[in-house]
Write a protein that holds these residues in place. Structure first.
Motif, PDB file in Angstrom:
ATOM      1  N   HIS A   1       0.839  -1.206   0.000  1.00 43.21           N
ATOM      2  CA  HIS A   1       0.000   0.000   0.000  1.00 43.21           C
ATOM      3  C   HIS A   1       0.872   1.254   0.000  1.00 43.21           C
ATOM      4  O   HIS A   1       0.592   2.228  -0.708  1.00 43.21           O
ATOM      5  CB  HIS A   1      -0.918  -0.025   1.229  1.00 43.21           C
ATOM      6  CG  HIS A   1      -2.025   0.971   1.181  1.00 43.21           C
ATOM      7  ND1 HIS A   1      -1.943   2.204   1.785  1.00 43.21           N
ATOM      8  CD2 HIS A   1      -3.249   0.919   0.600  1.00 43.21           C
ATOM      9  CE1 HIS A   1      -3.064   2.863   1.581  1.00 43.21           C
ATOM     10  NE2 HIS A   1      -3.876   2.121   0.869  1.00 43.21           N
ATOM     11  N   GLN A   2       1.951   1.228   0.774  1.00 41.57           N
ATOM     12  CA  GLN A   2       2.869   2.362   0.823  1.00 41.57           C
ATOM     13  C   GLN A   2       3.679   2.472  -0.467  1.00 41.57           C
ATOM     14  O   GLN A   2       3.871   3.564  -1.005  1.00 41.57           O
ATOM     15  CB  GLN A   2       3.821   2.208   2.020  1.00 41.57           C
ATOM     16  CG  GLN A   2       4.834   3.332   2.161  1.00 41.57           C
ATOM     17  CD  GLN A   2       4.198   4.666   2.500  1.00 41.57           C
ATOM     18  OE1 GLN A   2       3.100   4.705   3.069  1.00 41.57           O
ATOM     19  NE2 GLN A   2       4.867   5.754   2.177  1.00 41.57           N
ATOM     20  N   GLU A   3       4.126   1.325  -0.975  1.00 39.91           N
ATOM     21  CA  GLU A   3       4.944   1.311  -2.197  1.00 39.91           C
ATOM     22  C   GLU A   3       4.186   1.902  -3.381  1.00 39.91           C
ATOM     23  O   GLU A   3       4.773   2.544  -4.257  1.00 39.91           O
ATOM     24  CB  GLU A   3       5.363  -0.129  -2.504  1.00 39.91           C
ATOM     25  CG  GLU A   3       6.164  -0.312  -3.788  1.00 39.91           C
ATOM     26  CD  GLU A   3       7.542   0.332  -3.737  1.00 39.91           C
ATOM     27  OE1 GLU A   3       8.130   0.549  -4.798  1.00 39.91           O
ATOM     28  OE2 GLU A   3       8.020   0.617  -2.606  1.00 39.91           O
ATOM     29  N   CYS A   4       2.873   1.715  -3.406  1.00 40.32           N
ATOM     30  CA  CYS A   4       2.066   2.245  -4.513  1.00 40.32           C
ATOM     31  C   CYS A   4       2.166   3.755  -4.640  1.00 40.32           C
ATOM     32  O   CYS A   4       1.971   4.308  -5.723  1.00 40.32           O
ATOM     33  CB  CYS A   4       0.599   1.843  -4.331  1.00 40.32           C
ATOM     34  SG  CYS A   4       0.226   0.155  -4.815  1.00 40.32           S
ATOM     35  N   LEU A   5       2.455   4.433  -3.520  1.00 35.07           N
ATOM     36  CA  LEU A   5       2.569   5.889  -3.568  1.00 35.07           C
ATOM     37  C   LEU A   5       3.628   6.342  -4.565  1.00 35.07           C
ATOM     38  O   LEU A   5       3.504   7.397  -5.183  1.00 35.07           O
ATOM     39  CB  LEU A   5       2.912   6.433  -2.175  1.00 35.07           C
ATOM     40  CG  LEU A   5       1.778   6.484  -1.153  1.00 35.07           C
ATOM     41  CD1 LEU A   5       2.309   6.948   0.194  1.00 35.07           C
ATOM     42  CD2 LEU A   5       0.664   7.413  -1.622  1.00 35.07           C
ATOM     43  N   TYR A   6       4.683   5.536  -4.728  1.00 38.51           N
ATOM     44  CA  TYR A   6       5.762   5.897  -5.633  1.00 38.51           C
ATOM     45  C   TYR A   6       5.371   5.705  -7.098  1.00 38.51           C
ATOM     46  O   TYR A   6       6.125   6.081  -7.997  1.00 38.51           O
ATOM     47  CB  TYR A   6       7.013   5.082  -5.313  1.00 38.51           C
ATOM     48  CG  TYR A   6       7.502   5.291  -3.901  1.00 38.51           C
ATOM     49  CD1 TYR A   6       8.128   6.473  -3.517  1.00 38.51           C
ATOM     50  CD2 TYR A   6       7.319   4.308  -2.929  1.00 38.51           C
ATOM     51  CE1 TYR A   6       8.559   6.673  -2.212  1.00 38.51           C
ATOM     52  CE2 TYR A   6       7.747   4.496  -1.622  1.00 38.51           C
ATOM     53  CZ  TYR A   6       8.369   5.683  -1.275  1.00 38.51           C
ATOM     54  OH  TYR A   6       8.784   5.877   0.020  1.00 38.51           O
ATOM     55  N   HIS A   7       4.196   5.115  -7.325  1.00 37.77           N
ATOM     56  CA  HIS A   7       3.746   4.863  -8.693  1.00 37.77           C
ATOM     57  C   HIS A   7       2.541   5.716  -9.074  1.00 37.77           C
ATOM     58  O   HIS A   7       2.025   5.602 -10.176  1.00 37.77           O
ATOM     59  CB  HIS A   7       3.394   3.379  -8.859  1.00 37.77           C
ATOM     60  CG  HIS A   7       4.550   2.466  -8.633  1.00 37.77           C
ATOM     61  ND1 HIS A   7       5.305   1.940  -9.661  1.00 37.77           N
ATOM     62  CD2 HIS A   7       5.108   2.005  -7.480  1.00 37.77           C
ATOM     63  CE1 HIS A   7       6.267   1.185  -9.145  1.00 37.77           C
ATOM     64  NE2 HIS A   7       6.165   1.206  -7.839  1.00 37.77           N
ATOM     65  N   VAL A   8       2.094   6.568  -8.146  1.00 32.14           N
ATOM     66  CA  VAL A   8       0.939   7.414  -8.425  1.00 32.14           C
ATOM     67  C   VAL A   8       1.268   8.458  -9.480  1.00 32.14           C
ATOM     68  O   VAL A   8       0.506   8.697 -10.410  1.00 32.14           O
ATOM     69  CB  VAL A   8       0.444   8.112  -7.139  1.00 32.14           C
ATOM     70  CG1 VAL A   8      -0.607   9.169  -7.471  1.00 32.14           C
ATOM     71  CG2 VAL A   8      -0.136   7.084  -6.180  1.00 32.14           C
ATOM     72  N   SER A   9       2.435   9.073  -9.356  1.00 26.92           N
ATOM     73  CA  SER A   9       2.826  10.131 -10.280  1.00 26.92           C
ATOM     74  C   SER A   9       4.296   9.960 -10.637  1.00 26.92           C
ATOM     75  O   SER A   9       5.169  10.532  -9.977  1.00 26.92           O
ATOM     76  CB  SER A   9       2.590  11.507  -9.646  1.00 26.92           C
ATOM     77  OG  SER A   9       2.891  12.547 -10.558  1.00 26.92           O
ATOM     78  N   PRO A  10       4.590   9.149 -11.670  1.00 27.45           N
ATOM     79  CA  PRO A  10       5.974   8.937 -12.058  1.00 27.45           C
ATOM     80  C   PRO A  10       6.672  10.254 -12.357  1.00 27.45           C
ATOM     81  O   PRO A  10       6.107  11.138 -12.997  1.00 27.45           O
ATOM     82  CB  PRO A  10       5.847   8.083 -13.332  1.00 27.45           C
ATOM     83  CG  PRO A  10       4.501   7.454 -13.232  1.00 27.45           C
ATOM     84  CD  PRO A  10       3.638   8.447 -12.532  1.00 27.45           C
TER      85      PRO A  10
ATOM     86  N   ARG B   1      -5.258   1.508  -4.270  1.00 28.83           N
ATOM     87  CA  ARG B   1      -5.024   1.847  -2.868  1.00 28.83           C
ATOM     88  C   ARG B   1      -6.352   2.075  -2.141  1.00 28.83           C
ATOM     89  O   ARG B   1      -6.550   1.621  -1.018  1.00 28.83           O
ATOM     90  CB  ARG B   1      -4.149   3.095  -2.748  1.00 28.83           C
ATOM     91  CG  ARG B   1      -2.742   2.922  -3.276  1.00 28.83           C
ATOM     92  CD  ARG B   1      -1.878   4.147  -3.006  1.00 28.83           C
ATOM     93  NE  ARG B   1      -1.298   4.105  -1.664  1.00 28.83           N
ATOM     94  CZ  ARG B   1      -1.623   4.910  -0.677  1.00 28.83           C
ATOM     95  NH1 ARG B   1      -2.554   5.844  -0.853  1.00 28.83           N
ATOM     96  NH2 ARG B   1      -1.037   4.824   0.512  1.00 28.83           N
ATOM     97  N   HIS B   2      -7.267   2.790  -2.799  1.00 33.31           N
ATOM     98  CA  HIS B   2      -8.567   3.059  -2.188  1.00 33.31           C
ATOM     99  C   HIS B   2      -9.344   1.765  -1.974  1.00 33.31           C
ATOM    100  O   HIS B   2      -9.923   1.535  -0.894  1.00 33.31           O
ATOM    101  CB  HIS B   2      -9.377   4.011  -3.065  1.00 33.31           C
ATOM    102  CG  HIS B   2     -10.803   4.187  -2.618  1.00 33.31           C
ATOM    103  ND1 HIS B   2     -11.156   4.963  -1.544  1.00 33.31           N
ATOM    104  CD2 HIS B   2     -11.954   3.632  -3.082  1.00 33.31           C
ATOM    105  CE1 HIS B   2     -12.468   4.911  -1.372  1.00 33.31           C
ATOM    106  NE2 HIS B   2     -12.969   4.105  -2.281  1.00 33.31           N
TER     107      HIS B   2
END
Length: 208
Positions: A41-50, A77-78
């Motif tokens: 879930h945290q790692e996905c943050l790095y893929h939200v806006s390359p 994530r949601h």
């Protein structure tokens, strides 16, 4: 002694573990997925806006075009947080216990602490399947696999339908994945929480 099969309906009948309706391998799988979920879930943050290569060093950092946002990552994530929240709510409703917070880490800790109870309920198979589904969804979001096989979810929830719901891979030009029934019914991933609630109501009608 009566030996119950695991409620996830394995191809081979695998006995459930103790009071649990899940077999030992399924319980271990759920625990692994719960440990992995907060990290994913945290790692996905790095893929939200390359971050694009900077060609204009004077450009204001906050002016990035919103078109760069990966909406499918936000949806994943949601969806995962909503499903964790829903299961935590089930425990709160039935046992009176409350999660210490509403983050992915706090929800998964809460669910892990109560896994013995939830694995002994009729919802055990749904719980294991949904935790596996959102874990896989977050992993695919981080590292998409175009050759990923469809993952069987559950029997279709539409009345009188004998089809099976599967999660289809993300395709080019389509934001996110969808849930499709082999008989033609379909739902977007963001509709999964409502779909699960419909499944619960159907099961309650059958057991009533």
């Amino acid at each position: 002694m009566n030996v119950r099969p695991c409620s996830r309906n394995h191809t081979r009948e695998t006995p459930a573990a103790g009071d649990s309706l899940l077999c030992a391998p399924c319980l271990r799988e759920v625990e692994r997925n719960l440990r992995a979920l907060p990290i994913l879930h945290q790692e996905c943050l790095y893929h939200v806006s390359p971050t694009p290569r900077r060609t204009n060093p004077t450009k204001v950092s906050g002016s990035r075009n919103r078109d760069h946002l990966n909406i499918s990552v936000l949806d994943a994530r949601h969806n995962s947080l909503a499903i964790l929240d829903s299961w935590a709510g089930t425990i709160t409703e039935k046992l009176g216990k409350v999660s210490s917070g509403r983050s992915a880490l706090q929800f998964t800790r809460f669910l892990t602490e109560n896994i013995e109870w939830i694995s002994a309920q009729d919802l055990a198979a749904d719980f294991a399947d949904e935790i596996a589904t959102i874990t896989a969804e977050l992993r695919r979001t981080i590292d998409p696999d175009p050759n990923d096989l469809h993952a069987v979810i559950r029997k279709c929830v539409v009345d009188s339908c004998s089809g099976t719901i599967t999660a289809t891979p993300q395709t080019a030009g389509h934001a996110g994945r969808s849930l499709k029934c082999t008989s033609g019914h379909s739902w977007e991933m963001r509709e999964w929480l409502g779909l699960r609630q419909l499944m619960e109501r159907q099961r309650e009608r059958v057991s009533a």
